[in-house]
Design an enzyme around this catalytic site. Structure first.
Site, short mmCIF file in Angstrom:
data_model
loop_
_atom_site.label_atom_id
_atom_site.label_comp_id
_atom_site.label_asym_id
_atom_site.label_seq_id
_atom_site.Cartn_x
_atom_site.Cartn_y
_atom_site.Cartn_z
CG HIS A 81 6.30 3.63 -5.74
ND1 HIS A 81 5.06 3.51 -5.14
CD2 HIS A 81 6.06 4.24 -6.93
CE1 HIS A 81 4.13 4.04 -5.93
NE2 HIS A 81 4.72 4.49 -7.02
CB CYS A 113 4.88 7.47 -5.58
SG CYS A 113 3.29 7.93 -6.21
CE LYS A 131 4.17 1.18 -12.63
NZ LYS A 131 4.07 2.60 -12.47
CD GLN A 181 8.90 1.64 -13.05
OE1 GLN A 181 9.22 1.51 -14.23
NE2 GLN A 181 7.85 2.35 -12.69
CG ASP A 230 8.14 -2.06 -5.97
OD1 ASP A 230 7.81 -2.42 -7.12
OD2 ASP A 230 7.98 -0.91 -5.55
N1 PMP Z 1 6.68 0.49 -7.21
C1 PMP Z 1 7.26 1.14 -8.22
C2 PMP Z 1 8.76 1.16 -8.30
C3 PMP Z 1 6.48 1.79 -9.17
O1 PMP Z 1 7.06 2.43 -10.17
C4 PMP Z 1 5.07 1.75 -9.06
C5 PMP Z 1 4.20 2.47 -10.05
N2 PMP Z 1 4.56 3.80 -10.24
C6 PMP Z 1 4.53 1.03 -8.00
C7 PMP Z 1 5.35 0.41 -7.09
C8 PMP Z 1 3.04 0.91 -7.84
O2 PMP Z 1 2.51 0.21 -8.91
P1 PMP Z 1 0.93 0.19 -9.14
O3 PMP Z 1 0.50 1.62 -9.07
O4 PMP Z 1 0.78 -0.41 -10.50
O5 PMP Z 1 0.35 -0.64 -8.06
#
Ligand code: PMP
Length: 426
Positions: free
Chosen positions: A141, A384, A244, A221, A218
């Site tokens: 991401h 993203c 999430k 998920q 990270d």
């Molecule tokens: N990493 C992953 C794999 C994600 O799915 C997300 C959220 N889409 C993020 C990072 C970023 O998380 P947040 O927007 O809650 O900071």
């Protein structure tokens, strides 16, 4: 859903006994799911972006604001005492959720993004130098790419990438070539939001530690769908987002090894994070407060704690078993739709609760618009994860993502919607 417990860090023997899982009862606990959208009952298949919130979490937020609202730590009065107790109690719950020994190793952040930026800034700027290397993967991401790009640009370090195979899995055979004595950090997602790929974080951590690199995960998920044990995974930092996993938006956490956090400089300066302030310099508060400048997201943290209670009470093994069944059904049904191409691992063991797909020449935005008219909420775009899209030579996918409150009926509504799309574009 389909994360193997061993891949996520806690072996099957260590998991608690599954409780009876009743999807209808679970679904009834999420008020937002009970509405019509465009004249049709809502089917929410966008939990990888943000999950819906159970009544228990909404009640915890209401209770806090109605009864205990006060700033934490500083006040010597009853409301501040209650508020502090709930806030710090929530930290303990989140620590327990990811298998951390010590709540002081859990820093509240706005979410995964801020947690990763915190490590890149506070650890990275002091420890990464010109010529050093940071290993990422093409699966990441943007939250786990851009902070490292900024760090590399500031320090003269170089980014190296683990590539993907045609199922969107990391090519780990390349790891020995990528990991050298110059590698300072390996930053890797636990589970891909774009494809659902579950990464073997434990194996990557073992390999990274052989060259003394730190492992930053990270977990946006990851901690959502199964028990995570940071000690068992053997990682150094783990980032997660409350929203999430049934918690409110605006609150997440960074877990870090105590010795690393102790040695790190603060990320931001302000109230709460100091011990003594002088005219020219200051000293820092103990962990975790050293990294929490200013009034924190008190309600968010309490809501996050309530979400942990909620999911723990149901039992992650039961949730996992439900999600796995659902994914098996969803993948089978979606793959059978004419002109659909599913991106991501074939094996359910490597595939989390996300199905990313394209349908013939239909643009994913059009797929999503047509499904929305049917009351079915999915996501369309690059998620993203532009490097993933580039890897497959596409601009976007349609993504359906599942959570504990979804059922086979939801999958059927999705498939019915896709046949409408096929009718228009076929
Ligand atoms: N990493 C992953 C794999 C994600 O799915 C997300 C959220 N889409 C993020 C990072 C970023 O998380 P947040 O927007 O809650 O900071």
């Amino acid at each position: 859903m389909a994360i193997s417990t061993s891949t996520l860090g806690r072996d099957a023997q260590g998991a608690s006994m599954a409780k009876a899982f009743d999807p209808a009862r679970i679904r009834a606990q999420f008020p937002a799911l009970h509405q019509e959208v465009n004249g049709k009952p809502l089917i929410y298949l966008d939990s990888a972006a943000t999950s819906q919130k159970p009544q228990a979490v909404l009640d915890a937020l209401d209770h806090y604001y109605e009864h205990d609202n006060a700033n934490v730590h500083r006040g010597i009065h009853e409301l501040s005492r209650r508020s502090t107790e709930a806030f710090e109690g929530a930290r303990g719950k989140v620590a327990g959720w990811i298998g951390a020994d010590d709540p002081a190793e859990v820093i509240w952040t706005r979410g995964t993004t801020e947690a990763l930026n915190l490590v890149a800034s506070a650890w990275g700027l002091d420890n990464v130098h010109e010529g050093d290397e940071i290993v990422l993967s093409v699966l990441e991401h943007h939250s786990n790419i851009v902070p490292w790009q900024l760090l590399a640009q500031r320090t003269g370090a170089r980014l190296r990438y683990i590539e993907l195979d045609d199922q969107g899995r990391l090519i780990l055979d390349d790891l020995p070539k990528l990991l050298t004595e110059r590698t300072k950090i390996v930053a890797i997602s636990h589970v891909s939001n774009a494809l659902g790929t579950v990464n073997p974080v434990k194996d990557i951590a073992t390999a990274a530690h052989e060259v003394d690199a730190l492992v930053v995960v990270d977990g946006a998920q990851g901690a959502v769908h199964a028990d995570v044990d940071v000690r068992e995974l053997g990682v150094d930092f783990y980032a997660l987002s409350g929203h999430k996993m049934c918690g409110p938006t605006g609150c997440g956490a960074l877990w870090g090894r105590r010795d690393l956090l102790e040695a790190m400089s603060p990320y931001q300066g302000g109230g709460e994070m100091i011990h003594v302030v002088g005219r020219d310099e200051s000293t820092w508060a103990e962990l975790p407060h050293k990294f929490e400048a200013g009034t924190p997201n008190i309600a968010g943290a309490i809501g996050f704690g309530a979400a942990v209670d909620y999911l723990s009470d149901i039992g992650m093994d039961a949730i996992q078993a439900h999600e796995r069944q659902l994914m098996e059904y969803a993948l089978e049904q979606i793959r059978a739709v004419d002109a659909v191409r599913v991106y991501g691992p074939d094996s359910l063991d490597e595939h989390s609760a996300v199905v990313s797909f394209t349908l013939g020449d239909a643009h994913p935005h059009d797929i999503s618009t047509i499904l929305d008219a049917e009351g079915v909420a999915i996501r369309a775009g690059h998620h993203c994860a532009q490097l993933v899209m580039k890897h497959f030579g596409i601009a976007a996918t349609a993504r359906a993502s599942f959570y504990l409150y979804n059922t086979k009926d939801d999958v059927d509504r999705l498939i019915a919607g896709l046949s409408t799309v096929g009718g228009i574009f076929g």
